[in-house]
Design a protein around this motif. Structure first.
Motif, mmCIF file in Angstrom:
data_model
loop_
_atom_site.group_PDB
_atom_site.id
_atom_site.type_symbol
_atom_site.label_atom_id
_atom_site.label_comp_id
_atom_site.label_asym_id
_atom_site.label_seq_id
_atom_site.Cartn_x
_atom_site.Cartn_y
_atom_site.Cartn_z
ATOM 1 N N UNK A 187 17.162 21.309 -19.193
ATOM 2 C CA UNK A 187 18.211 20.347 -18.856
ATOM 3 C C UNK A 187 18.631 19.521 -20.064
ATOM 4 N N UNK A 188 17.644 19.023 -20.832
ATOM 5 C CA UNK A 188 17.955 18.094 -21.923
ATOM 6 C C UNK A 188 17.652 18.659 -23.302
ATOM 7 N N UNK A 189 16.963 19.801 -23.383
ATOM 8 C CA UNK A 189 16.726 20.441 -24.674
ATOM 9 C C UNK A 189 15.496 19.970 -25.412
ATOM 10 N N UNK A 190 14.666 19.110 -24.803
ATOM 11 C CA UNK A 190 13.482 18.585 -25.483
ATOM 12 C C UNK A 190 12.253 19.436 -25.166
ATOM 13 N N UNK A 191 11.449 19.684 -26.185
ATOM 14 C CA UNK A 191 10.121 20.219 -25.942
ATOM 15 C C UNK A 191 9.235 19.100 -25.432
ATOM 16 N N UNK A 192 8.118 19.495 -24.818
ATOM 17 C CA UNK A 192 7.198 18.497 -24.262
ATOM 18 C C UNK A 192 6.733 17.516 -25.329
ATOM 19 N N UNK A 193 6.426 18.022 -26.512
ATOM 20 C CA UNK A 193 5.917 17.159 -27.573
ATOM 21 C C UNK A 193 6.937 16.131 -28.040
ATOM 22 N N UNK A 194 8.220 16.418 -27.804
ATOM 23 C CA UNK A 194 9.270 15.486 -28.221
ATOM 24 C C UNK A 194 9.481 14.358 -27.224
ATOM 25 N N UNK A 195 8.858 14.480 -26.046
ATOM 26 C CA UNK A 195 9.031 13.469 -25.011
ATOM 27 C C UNK A 195 7.757 12.666 -24.799
ATOM 28 N N UNK A 196 6.629 13.352 -24.693
ATOM 29 C CA UNK A 196 5.356 12.690 -24.419
ATOM 30 C C UNK A 196 5.034 11.719 -25.554
ATOM 31 N N UNK A 197 4.646 10.512 -25.166
ATOM 32 C CA UNK A 197 4.342 9.481 -26.147
ATOM 33 C C UNK A 197 5.502 8.562 -26.457
ATOM 34 N N UNK A 198 6.656 8.875 -25.921
ATOM 35 C CA UNK A 198 7.826 8.009 -26.147
ATOM 36 C C UNK A 198 8.190 7.287 -24.861
ATOM 37 N N UNK A 199 8.820 6.132 -25.017
ATOM 38 C CA UNK A 199 9.212 5.325 -23.865
ATOM 39 C C UNK A 199 10.430 5.930 -23.178
ATOM 40 N N UNK A 200 10.493 5.745 -21.862
ATOM 41 C CA UNK A 200 11.676 6.223 -21.135
ATOM 42 C C UNK A 200 12.938 5.560 -21.660
ATOM 43 N N UNK A 201 12.813 4.390 -22.242
ATOM 44 C CA UNK A 201 13.974 3.663 -22.775
ATOM 45 C C UNK A 201 14.651 4.416 -23.926
ATOM 46 N N UNK A 202 13.884 5.291 -24.591
ATOM 47 C CA UNK A 202 14.462 6.053 -25.701
ATOM 48 C C UNK A 202 15.476 7.093 -25.230
ATOM 49 N N UNK A 203 15.444 7.423 -23.942
ATOM 50 C CA UNK A 203 16.288 8.494 -23.432
ATOM 51 C C UNK A 203 17.402 8.000 -22.510
ATOM 52 N N UNK A 204 17.339 6.738 -22.076
ATOM 53 C CA UNK A 204 18.278 6.230 -21.081
ATOM 54 C C UNK A 204 19.415 5.494 -21.785
ATOM 55 N N UNK A 205 20.631 5.723 -21.297
ATOM 56 C CA UNK A 205 21.805 4.996 -21.795
ATOM 57 C C UNK A 205 21.553 3.493 -21.688
#
Length: 754
Positions: free
Chosen positions: A298-316
């Motif tokens: 859906x968004x093109x991210x691998x798991x390693x690119x998401x885990x460890x980051x805040x949800x705020x980094x991805x939300x408008x």
């Protein structure tokens, strides 16, 4: 054609390939000959065109907006110019066509041309292509430039100017552009193409308007010199700040975060691995602990690119406030059926519908891609919006074209009278032009009121006193067939509003009511105190002063009532209403912190409720006694800061006429130099919309340097100055353009006296 009064045909060469028509222009006899294609374009019989028609008949077929420029170009040839070149529009029953006229004059011994000939080429499709290119560049955020090496200026597009925060212009000085570069970065113009034919580079600039640091990508090619021109650089620029910010964030993450080893189960749940919905386990700190493979699809991210980051980094950012509620209160709040925009790895935004359930010390989130649904909703809203925009622009164009006709026509007649020495009747044309300009100013104020961008001057007002003072005016406006009843509530609260705008609103409502009662009726104006225990529409709970305006007129249908606040919507016949009255009332009420609502029934009249916020202060409005005559100065020094070369001389001459000694400054930098000098100054008058340092910021700098020096700001539009009390400080005042001479004179005199 006629060279000395006798009719004589001018020899026309055979039509050129691609030419729309050939013509020959007799400057002495003021007649124009043309071939068959020329005749077809002007809807003339071929023989008539071949033997010549009056030049006035040619001008008559030119679009009114282009007619004056064509006359000036022809006059230039008559005064000795050798080459004639002009693009203009031709109007016919079949529509409007763009043509390009190119010609050359035949000179006599005294250098005064007798005739000049040329060709017309149809460039309509070229013009349309240029417009489509301009729109595409603006929509895509791409600016273009063309620079001839060795020149001090560069041709630029509108979007190029907007990207750099500069005022839109067809060309700009190279030094103005390169002055925006960050230290250490190569110049944007003149430095990119030195190494080869094509180039691409990334540079940093400080925008000229707000000083923001932005990254720009610059790419293009260098065309070698030819016999006719020096080497030319053609390129494009676009903003890559968001991409650079993301890159920096990823680099920082890679440098600061250590590899985390997380416990994984031997086999993932099949639903976790195969679902198209986004699954995520989030800690109470808002950091992702685990996500499923759907994030890649859906968004093109691998798991390693998401885990460890805040949800705020991805939300408008605009959706963050509502999304953060899921993690408020120590992790005890569920969030269901919530839509948020999520940034994909490619930079695109996807709409995701989330359900978030707290469980223990973590949140379990499920998100479904609903981008397609949102796009359909947006298309529906856009179609509705475009309908309103079309009505708005059509109304503005109609009214302003009428007013500009009065202004330009009057000034043209004055110019003709002055040229021929007939000044006796010039005054009536000047009066007509001024009247049209005042109507245009009034329309601008109404548009600003509708858009809630007018500058308000709120004071503590007793609405009872204001209504009572307008009673005689209202009775004269309504006429003898309409009965006026006024009911004023005792102990009415004071309200903090702009009294002049409230008077205009009441007058607009009264005129609408009068027009709805052509056979007579009753208009009732009543006041009352209202307490709202809960929000009503967009109006929050609180205490309000309410003005009720009701009539016994024809009323409105549900369809008309739904559009009653739309700009330029009117049920009155053409020429009897602008459709801005109720729009202005609506904008004024909302900008003042209040609201307006309307109820109406066919055959039973209309009732308007205007709610305005209560003023809890007890200050009384102070009204200055009006002066009977225009006050004059006594040689006081007034610094005038105005960047518009058409406005600045008018202000300087006006101040001289009023008895002051004006000092000129074309911008904020020049003004600060004068303030820092030993120059005596009694007042500063500055435009708000200055390039670079705006008028409000300039006023603060001036007051810091000379605390005793008052500053008068002038502006036709100051979006940030919606309320004077919030915008201005002691010693700084604001006057709106356009203004009458006596209004400016009184304000200047009063500020200097204080």
């Amino acid at each position: 054609m006629s060279g000395s009064g006798a009719e004589k045909d001018v020899e026309l060469s055979p039509p050129l390939t691609g030419a729309l028509g050939l013509w020959a222009w007799d400057l002495v006899g003021e007649r124009v000959q043309g071939d068959a294609r020329f005749a077809a374009l002007l809807k003339l019989p071929p023989e008539t065109a071949r033997h010549g028609v009056p030049a006035a008949e040619v001008y008559g077929r030119v679009h009114p907006d282009d007619r004056l420029r064509l006359r000036i170009a022809v006059a230039g040839v008559a005064q000795g110019a050798e080459v004639f070149a002009r693009d203009f529009r031709i109007v016919s029953d079949e529509g409007v066509r763009w043509v390009s006229a190119r010609g050359r004059a035949k000179h006599r011994a005294d250098r005064r041309p007798r005739t000049f000939t040329g060709i017309l080429t149809d460039v309509t499709e070229q013009k349309r292509a240029e417009e489509r290119l301009r729109i595409a560049q603006s929509a895509g955020g791409v600016g273009t430039f063309e620079f001839v090496e060795g020149f001090g200026t560069v041709d630029v597009s509108d979007e190029f100017c907007r990207l750099l925060g500069l005022r839109v212009a067809a060309s700009l000085p190279v030094r103005t552009i390169n002055a925006l570069m960050e230290p250490g970065d190569p110049p944007l113009i003149g430095g990119s193409a030195a190494g080869g034919e094509t180039f691409r580079t990334e540079v940093r600039i400080r925008r000229a308007d707000d000083g923001q640091l932005r990254w720009l990508a610059v790419q293009g090619e260098r065309r070698p010199a030819s016999d006719a021109a020096e080497p030319t650089i053609i390129g494009a620029v676009y903003d890559i700040t968001a991409a650079k910010t993301a890159e920096a964030r990823l680099r920082e993450l890679a440098q600061t975060l250590e590899q985390r080893v997380e416990a994984r189960t031997q086999e993932r749940d099949r639903l976790w691995n195969t679902s198209r919905d986004l699954f995520g386990v989030v800690g109470q700190d808002g950091v992702y602990r685990a996500v499923n493979p759907a994030w890649t699809g859906v968004l093109g991210y691998d798991e390693a690119e998401v885990v460890g980051r805040s949800f705020r980094d991805f939300v408008e950012p605009d959706d963050l406030a509502a999304a953060s509620e899921a993690w408020s209160g120590g992790g005890a709040v569920s969030l269901e059926d919530f839509d948020a925009r999520m940034r994909g790895k490619d930079g695109a935004w996807r709409w995701v519908n989330w359900t978030v359930i707290p469980q223990g010390e973590a949140f379990y989130a499920v998100g479904r891609d609903v981008t397609e649904r949102k796009q359909l909703e947006q298309q529906l809203r856009q179609s509705q919006k475009m309908e309103a925009v079309g009505q708005l622009t059509g109304g503005i164009a109609h009214d302003f074209n009428n007013m500009l006709t009065g202004i330009l026509g009057g000034l043209d007649m004055v110019q003709r009278r002055l040229a021929s020495g007939r000044v006796a009747d010039a005054e009536k044309f000047i009066t007509g032009a001024i009247a049209s300009a005042e109507r245009a100013a009034a329309l601008t104020h109404r548009l600003l009121a509708f858009s809630r961008q007018q500058t308000l001057d709120p004071k503590s007002v007793d609405a009872n006193v204001l209504v009572a003072s307008m009673e005689d005016l209202l009775r004269r406006t309504l006429g003898e067939r309409v009965e006026l009843a006024v009911r004023l509530a005792p102990d009415l609260w004071r309200t903090a509003i702009d009294a002049n705008q409230l008077e205009n609103a009441l007058l607009n409502l009264a005129i609408n009511a009068r027009d709805a009662m052509p056979d007579g009726g009753r208009l009732t104006i009543a006041t009352e105190n209202v307490r709202l225990a809960e929000a009503v529409g967009e109006l929050p709970p609180g205490e309000y002063v309410q003005l009720n305006v009701g009539d016994t007129g024809a009323g409105m249908s549900a369809e008309v009532l739904a559009r009653v606040f739309d700009p330029f919507f009117t049920t009155k016949p053409m020429g009897q209403g602008t459709g801005l009255g109720l729009s202005m009332v609506f904008g004024f009420a909302r900008q003042s912190g209040g609201d307006v609502s309307i109820e109406s029934d066919l055959g039973r009249g209309t009732r308007v409720r205007l709610r305005l916020p209560r003023n809890l202060g007890d200050e009384e409005p102070v009204e200055a006694a009006p002066e009977a005559e225009t006050p004059l100065g006594s040689g006081e020094a007034v610094l005038v800061v105005e960047d518009d070369p058409a406005v600045r001389p008018v202000l300087l001459e006006l101040l001289r006429e009023l008895g002051y000694a004006p000092v000129e400054a074309s911008g904020a930098e020049a003004a600060l130099k004068v303030v820092a000098s030993e120059q005596r100054l009694d007042l500063v008058i500055s435009d708000v919309g200055l390039p670079g340092l705006d008028g409000r910021a300039l006023a603060g700098r001036i007051r810091a340097a000379r605390p005793e020096l008052p500053v008068l700001l002038i502006s036709g539009y100051a979006g940030e100055a919606g309320r004077r009390a919030d915008f201005l400080e002691p010693g700084i005042e604001l006057i709106a353009k356009p203004f009458a001479t006596n209004v400016l004179a009184r304000r200047v005199r009063a500020m200097i006296r204080r």
